[in-house]
Scaffold this motif. Structure first.
Motif, PDB file in Angstrom:
ATOM      1  N   TRP A  65       0.852  -1.179   0.000  1.00  0.00           N
ATOM      2  CA  TRP A  65       0.000   0.000   0.000  1.00  0.00           C
ATOM      3  C   TRP A  65       0.890   1.231   0.000  1.00  0.00           C
ATOM      4  O   TRP A  65       2.016   1.198   0.496  1.00  0.00           O
ATOM      5  CB  TRP A  65      -0.870   0.038   1.254  1.00  0.00           C
ATOM      6  CG  TRP A  65      -2.047  -0.880   1.253  1.00  0.00           C
ATOM      7  CD1 TRP A  65      -2.415  -1.766   0.287  1.00  0.00           C
ATOM      8  CD2 TRP A  65      -3.020  -1.002   2.289  1.00  0.00           C
ATOM      9  NE1 TRP A  65      -3.552  -2.440   0.650  1.00  0.00           N
ATOM     10  CE2 TRP A  65      -3.954  -1.978   1.887  1.00  0.00           C
ATOM     11  CE3 TRP A  65      -3.189  -0.389   3.522  1.00  0.00           C
ATOM     12  CZ2 TRP A  65      -5.036  -2.342   2.666  1.00  0.00           C
ATOM     13  CZ3 TRP A  65      -4.271  -0.753   4.301  1.00  0.00           C
ATOM     14  CH2 TRP A  65      -5.182  -1.711   3.872  1.00  0.00           C
ATOM     15  N   TYR A  66       0.349   2.331  -0.551  1.00  0.00           N
ATOM     16  CA  TYR A  66       1.062   3.605  -0.566  1.00  0.00           C
ATOM     17  C   TYR A  66       0.246   4.637   0.194  1.00  0.00           C
ATOM     18  O   TYR A  66      -0.984   4.674   0.082  1.00  0.00           O
ATOM     19  CB  TYR A  66       1.324   4.052  -2.002  1.00  0.00           C
ATOM     20  CG  TYR A  66       2.289   3.127  -2.716  1.00  0.00           C
ATOM     21  CD1 TYR A  66       3.662   3.315  -2.589  1.00  0.00           C
ATOM     22  CD2 TYR A  66       1.824   2.039  -3.455  1.00  0.00           C
ATOM     23  CE1 TYR A  66       4.555   2.440  -3.210  1.00  0.00           C
ATOM     24  CE2 TYR A  66       2.717   1.172  -4.077  1.00  0.00           C
ATOM     25  CZ  TYR A  66       4.075   1.378  -3.944  1.00  0.00           C
ATOM     26  OH  TYR A  66       4.957   0.506  -4.548  1.00  0.00           O
ATOM     27  N   LYS A  67       0.963   5.458   0.961  1.00  0.00           N
ATOM     28  CA  LYS A  67       0.334   6.475   1.798  1.00  0.00           C
ATOM     29  C   LYS A  67      -0.682   7.288   1.007  1.00  0.00           C
ATOM     30  O   LYS A  67      -0.422   7.717  -0.108  1.00  0.00           O
ATOM     31  CB  LYS A  67       1.385   7.418   2.370  1.00  0.00           C
ATOM     32  CG  LYS A  67       2.360   6.753   3.299  1.00  0.00           C
ATOM     33  CD  LYS A  67       3.431   7.754   3.738  1.00  0.00           C
ATOM     34  CE  LYS A  67       4.481   7.093   4.585  1.00  0.00           C
ATOM     35  NZ  LYS A  67       5.526   8.060   4.993  1.00  0.00           N
ATOM     36  N   GLY A  68      -1.862   7.471   1.605  1.00  0.00           N
ATOM     37  CA  GLY A  68      -2.914   8.284   0.999  1.00  0.00           C
ATOM     38  C   GLY A  68      -3.853   7.530   0.067  1.00  0.00           C
ATOM     39  O   GLY A  68      -4.916   8.039  -0.284  1.00  0.00           O
ATOM     40  N   ILE A  85       5.495   5.617   8.990  1.00  0.00           N
ATOM     41  CA  ILE A  85       6.868   5.315   8.563  1.00  0.00           C
ATOM     42  C   ILE A  85       6.813   4.124   7.604  1.00  0.00           C
ATOM     43  O   ILE A  85       6.245   3.084   7.940  1.00  0.00           O
ATOM     44  CB  ILE A  85       7.747   4.987   9.779  1.00  0.00           C
ATOM     45  CG1 ILE A  85       7.841   6.203  10.688  1.00  0.00           C
ATOM     46  CG2 ILE A  85       9.127   4.506   9.340  1.00  0.00           C
ATOM     47  CD1 ILE A  85       8.464   5.915  12.042  1.00  0.00           C
ATOM     48  N   PRO A  86       7.378   4.262   6.395  1.00  0.00           N
ATOM     49  CA  PRO A  86       7.365   3.145   5.446  1.00  0.00           C
ATOM     50  C   PRO A  86       8.069   1.919   6.038  1.00  0.00           C
ATOM     51  O   PRO A  86       9.128   2.030   6.639  1.00  0.00           O
ATOM     52  CB  PRO A  86       8.151   3.674   4.248  1.00  0.00           C
ATOM     53  CG  PRO A  86       8.146   5.159   4.393  1.00  0.00           C
ATOM     54  CD  PRO A  86       8.067   5.439   5.860  1.00  0.00           C
ATOM     55  N   ASP A  87       7.428   0.764   5.882  1.00  0.00           N
ATOM     56  CA  ASP A  87       8.010  -0.472   6.393  1.00  0.00           C
ATOM     57  C   ASP A  87       7.246  -1.655   5.817  1.00  0.00           C
ATOM     58  O   ASP A  87       6.224  -1.489   5.151  1.00  0.00           O
ATOM     59  CB  ASP A  87       7.963  -0.509   7.920  1.00  0.00           C
ATOM     60  CG  ASP A  87       9.158  -1.259   8.509  1.00  0.00           C
ATOM     61  OD1 ASP A  87       9.685  -2.170   7.845  1.00  0.00           O
ATOM     62  OD2 ASP A  87       9.549  -0.924   9.635  1.00  0.00           O
ATOM     63  N   THR A  88       7.735  -2.862   6.113  1.00  0.00           N
ATOM     64  CA  THR A  88       7.141  -4.074   5.546  1.00  0.00           C
ATOM     65  C   THR A  88       6.440  -4.940   6.579  1.00  0.00           C
ATOM     66  O   THR A  88       5.996  -6.040   6.256  1.00  0.00           O
ATOM     67  CB  THR A  88       8.233  -4.931   4.873  1.00  0.00           C
ATOM     68  OG1 THR A  88       9.220  -5.257   5.854  1.00  0.00           O
ATOM     69  CG2 THR A  88       8.881  -4.190   3.717  1.00  0.00           C
ATOM     70  N   ASP A  89       6.338  -4.472   7.826  1.00  0.00           N
ATOM     71  CA  ASP A  89       5.759  -5.333   8.860  1.00  0.00           C
ATOM     72  C   ASP A  89       4.463  -4.776   9.448  1.00  0.00           C
ATOM     73  O   ASP A  89       4.228  -4.835  10.640  1.00  0.00           O
ATOM     74  CB  ASP A  89       6.780  -5.621   9.964  1.00  0.00           C
ATOM     75  CG  ASP A  89       7.187  -4.370  10.737  1.00  0.00           C
ATOM     76  OD1 ASP A  89       6.954  -3.257  10.247  1.00  0.00           O
ATOM     77  OD2 ASP A  89       7.741  -4.523  11.842  1.00  0.00           O
ATOM     78  N   ILE A  95       3.637  -0.844   3.784  1.00  0.00           N
ATOM     79  CA  ILE A  95       3.159   0.510   3.492  1.00  0.00           C
ATOM     80  C   ILE A  95       4.377   1.321   3.089  1.00  0.00           C
ATOM     81  O   ILE A  95       5.378   1.350   3.809  1.00  0.00           O
ATOM     82  CB  ILE A  95       2.453   1.147   4.705  1.00  0.00           C
ATOM     83  CG1 ILE A  95       1.194   0.359   5.063  1.00  0.00           C
ATOM     84  CG2 ILE A  95       2.112   2.608   4.395  1.00  0.00           C
ATOM     85  CD1 ILE A  95       0.424   0.914   6.261  1.00  0.00           C
ATOM     86  N   GLN A  96       4.303   1.940   1.925  1.00  0.00           N
ATOM     87  CA  GLN A  96       5.402   2.722   1.380  1.00  0.00           C
ATOM     88  C   GLN A  96       4.957   4.148   1.070  1.00  0.00           C
ATOM     89  O   GLN A  96       3.770   4.448   1.096  1.00  0.00           O
ATOM     90  CB  GLN A  96       5.947   2.058   0.097  1.00  0.00           C
ATOM     91  CG  GLN A  96       6.458   0.642   0.302  1.00  0.00           C
ATOM     92  CD  GLN A  96       7.617   0.564   1.277  1.00  0.00           C
ATOM     93  OE1 GLN A  96       8.530   1.388   1.239  1.00  0.00           O
ATOM     94  NE2 GLN A  96       7.585  -0.424   2.170  1.00  0.00           N
ATOM     95  N   GLU A  97       5.926   5.023   0.744  1.00  0.00           N
ATOM     96  CA  GLU A  97       5.586   6.413   0.422  1.00  0.00           C
ATOM     97  C   GLU A  97       5.062   6.552  -0.977  1.00  0.00           C
ATOM     98  O   GLU A  97       5.295   5.814  -1.842  1.00  0.00           O
ATOM     99  CB  GLU A  97       6.818   7.299   0.589  1.00  0.00           C
ATOM    100  CG  GLU A  97       7.189   7.409   2.059  1.00  0.00           C
ATOM    101  CD  GLU A  97       8.291   8.417   2.310  1.00  0.00           C
ATOM    102  OE1 GLU A  97       8.098   9.584   1.951  1.00  0.00           O
ATOM    103  OE2 GLU A  97       9.324   8.004   2.820  1.00  0.00           O
TER     104      GLU A  97
END
Length: 134
Positions: A52-55, A110-114, A132-134
């Motif tokens: 997923w990406y922020k927003g 904060i972007p991360d994979t967990d 969740i990434q930017e």
């Protein structure tokens, strides 16, 4: 008797009375009530590997195929979880748990994979971890 001691004594009497009423209320038989079931539908999206990406907006989905007739709590809530910690971030709340999906907006975190989601109705049910990434 001093005013402070009087207030303390009155507070104790009120607390004791509330405790007695609570004990009486729990001793009253509840015949005629329907048996209720705890319902923990499995989360189907997001799944492992999802990014997923922020927003962005996404539909969180869960399987409602085998729900019981009488569910203890039909109101759902979705929280964001990071690693082993459920965060205070609520992505959705007060929806019917039998809907099977609810649209959420990806929070600015904060972007991360967990990351994972916790679907609450009767009980908490975790999604697989996703990113969740930017």
């Amino acid at each position: 008797m001093s005013p402070q001691l009087s207030v303390l004594k009155n507070g104790f009497v009120v607390s004791a009375a509330i405790g007695m009423l609570a004990n009486i209320a729990t001793a009253i038989p509840v015949s005629g009530l329907e048996k209720r079931d705890v319902y923990t539908p499995p989360v189907t999206y997001p799944h492992a590997g999802t990014v997923w990406y922020k927003g962005q907006r996404h539909n969180v989905t869960w399987d409602t195929a085998n729900h019981p007739v009488n569910i203890t709590n039909k109101l759902g809530r979705i929280w964001l979880r990071k690693g082993d910690i459920t965060t205070p971030v609520i992505l959705g709340e007060n929806f019917d748990i039998l809907l099977g999906r609810i649209e959420v907006t990806v929070p600015w975190v904060i972007p991360d994979t967990d990351y994972s989601l916790v679907l609450f109705g009767d009980s908490g049910n975790f999604s697989p971890q996703f990113s969740i990434q930017e």
